[in-house]
Design a protein around this motif. Structure first.
Motif, PDB file in Angstrom:
ATOM      1  N   UNK A  37      45.074  39.356  38.602  1.00  0.00           N
ATOM      2  CA  UNK A  37      44.132  39.912  39.430  1.00  0.00           C
ATOM      3  C   UNK A  37      44.016  41.485  39.247  1.00  0.00           C
ATOM      4  N   UNK A  39      42.478  45.173  40.732  1.00  0.00           N
ATOM      5  CA  UNK A  39      42.054  45.734  42.175  1.00  0.00           C
ATOM      6  C   UNK A  39      41.533  46.896  41.735  1.00  0.00           C
ATOM      7  N   UNK A  43      39.276  48.642  45.918  1.00  0.00           N
ATOM      8  CA  UNK A  43      40.081  47.642  46.837  1.00  0.00           C
ATOM      9  C   UNK A  43      39.876  46.080  46.783  1.00  0.00           C
ATOM     10  N   UNK A  44      38.573  45.670  46.008  1.00  0.00           N
ATOM     11  CA  UNK A  44      38.508  44.165  46.094  1.00  0.00           C
ATOM     12  C   UNK A  44      39.319  43.756  45.169  1.00  0.00           C
ATOM     13  N   UNK A  45      39.835  42.608  45.492  1.00  0.00           N
ATOM     14  CA  UNK A  45      40.741  41.787  44.416  1.00  0.00           C
ATOM     15  C   UNK A  45      40.100  40.784  43.815  1.00  0.00           C
ATOM     16  N   UNK A  47      39.850  37.814  40.547  1.00  0.00           N
ATOM     17  CA  UNK A  47      40.637  37.052  39.691  1.00  0.00           C
ATOM     18  C   UNK A  47      40.081  37.427  38.155  1.00  0.00           C
ATOM     19  N   UNK A  89      44.354  48.535  39.385  1.00  0.00           N
ATOM     20  CA  UNK A  89      45.747  48.160  39.387  1.00  0.00           C
ATOM     21  C   UNK A  89      45.583  46.431  39.029  1.00  0.00           C
ATOM     22  N   UNK A  91      47.477  42.762  39.249  1.00  0.00           N
ATOM     23  CA  UNK A  91      48.513  42.207  39.724  1.00  0.00           C
ATOM     24  C   UNK A  91      48.894  40.888  39.031  1.00  0.00           C
ATOM     25  N   UNK A 105      52.964  37.554  44.459  1.00  0.00           N
ATOM     26  CA  UNK A 105      52.572  38.708  43.740  1.00  0.00           C
ATOM     27  C   UNK A 105      53.576  39.318  43.064  1.00  0.00           C
ATOM     28  N   UNK A 106      53.157  40.272  41.768  1.00  0.00           N
ATOM     29  CA  UNK A 106      54.003  41.138  41.458  1.00  0.00           C
ATOM     30  C   UNK A 106      53.721  42.589  42.138  1.00  0.00           C
ATOM     31  N   UNK A 107      54.607  43.704  41.702  1.00  0.00           N
ATOM     32  CA  UNK A 107      54.368  45.007  42.461  1.00  0.00           C
ATOM     33  C   UNK A 107      52.955  45.658  41.955  1.00  0.00           C
TER      34      UNK A 107
END
Lengths: 115, 114
Positions: A37, A39, A43-45, A47, A89, A91, A105-107
Motif C-alpha cells: 500500500x 500512503x 494520508x490516503x491509503x 493499494x 510511505x 506499507x 501491516x509492516x511499519x
C-alpha cells in the motif's frame, strides 16, 4: 499474529531511477496474500500491488513490480522510473488466507523521490 | 465517488471525554474495519465487522467499542479517552475477503487526547 518487517525506515531515490523496498514476513501458513500500500502526504491509503502466495509469477502493475521469494518469506517492491508523485510511505501487508479478514501491516518505508 | 468517508477529520479531546468516530461507505461492502496508525508501527486493527449487526475484536481492541447498526456505517467509540489513544484512525471496507477484493480506506481521522 503474523509479523511483517520492513527494515528500511527511509529511502531516497533520484527521479527516473529505480528503488527497491524490502519486506519480510513470518508465517507457518501456505496459503496467503501479500500487498503493498502507498500512503502519500494526503494520508490516503492506496493499494499498489498484490500477490497470491500460490502464484509463482511475480505481480506487476505498470512501474511497480514485486520479487516474491516464498521460501525466504520475502516480498520486495521495485519502483522503476521513479516519479515525484511516488513520494510516499509504503506499507507491506499480509493476509493469511482468503477467509481471514485481517491485514497485518509492516511499519512502513518512507520513499522520497528527488527532482 | 465518495467511497469511504470518515467524520470528523480532526479532533482534540481531553482525557476522560468520550466521542464517536463515524465511517460511512457507499459501495455496499459487507466488511468494515477500524485501524489505528502510530509512528513506526504501521496500521493495527482495532475492531472489524463482517456484516450488519456483527462486530469482532482485532489486534488492539481495548478502550474502544464499535457498532454496525446499518450496513453502510461503522462507528468507533471511545468511552473515556486516554492520551495513549492519540493516533490517526483509519476506516476501511471490502466487498469480501481475498485479494480480489482489496480493502478501501478512508482519509483518516487525526485524534489528539490531551
Amino acid at each position: 499474529a503474523q509479523t511483517v518487517t520492513q527494515s528500511q525506515p527511509e529511502m531516497s531515490v533520484q527521479e527516473a531511477e529505480t528503488v527497491t523496498l524490502s519486506c519480510t514476513y513470518d508465517t507457518s501458513e501456505n496459503n496467503y496474500y501479500l500487498f503493498w500500500y502507498k500512503q502519500p502526504p494526503s494520508r490516503q491509503m492506496i493499494l499498489v500491488i498484490r500477490q497470491e502466495a500460490y502464484k509463482q509469477q511475480n505481480a506487476t502493475e505498470n512501474r511497480f513490480s514485486v520479487n516474491f521469494q516464498k521460501a525466504a518469506k520475502s516480498f520486495s517492491l521495485k519502483i522503476s522510473d521513479s516519479q515525484l508523485g511516488d513520494t510516499a510511505m509504503y506499507f507491506c501487508a499480509f493476509m493469511m488466507s482468503p477467509n481471514d479478514y485481517k491485514l497485518s501491516f509492516g511499519a512502513g518505508t518512507t520513499v522520497t523521490v528527488r527532482a | 465517488n465518495a467511497g469511504v468517508t470518515q467524520t470528523p477529520k480532526f479532533r482534540v479531546l481531553k482525557t476522560g471525554q468520550s466521542m464517536t468516530l463515524l465511517c460511512a461507505q457507499d459501495m455496499n461492502h459487507e466488511y468494515m474495519y477500524w485501524y489505528r496508525q502510530d509512528p513506526g508501527m504501521g496500521l493495527r486493527l482495532i475492531h472489524y465487522s463482517v456484516g450488519e449487526g456483527t462486530t469482532a475484536k482485532g489486534e488492539v481492541p481495548d478502550g474502544y467499542n464499535v457498532s454496525r447498526l446499518k450496513k453502510q456505517n461503522f462507528l468507533l467509540g471511545l468511552e473515556s479517552a486516554a492520551p495513549s489513544q492519540t493516533s490517526v484512525y483509519f476506516c476501511a471496507s471490502s466487498a469480501r475477503t481475498g485479494s480480489n477484493q482489496p480493502q478501501h480506506f478512508g482519509d483518516g481521522t487525526r485524534l489528539s487526547i490531551l
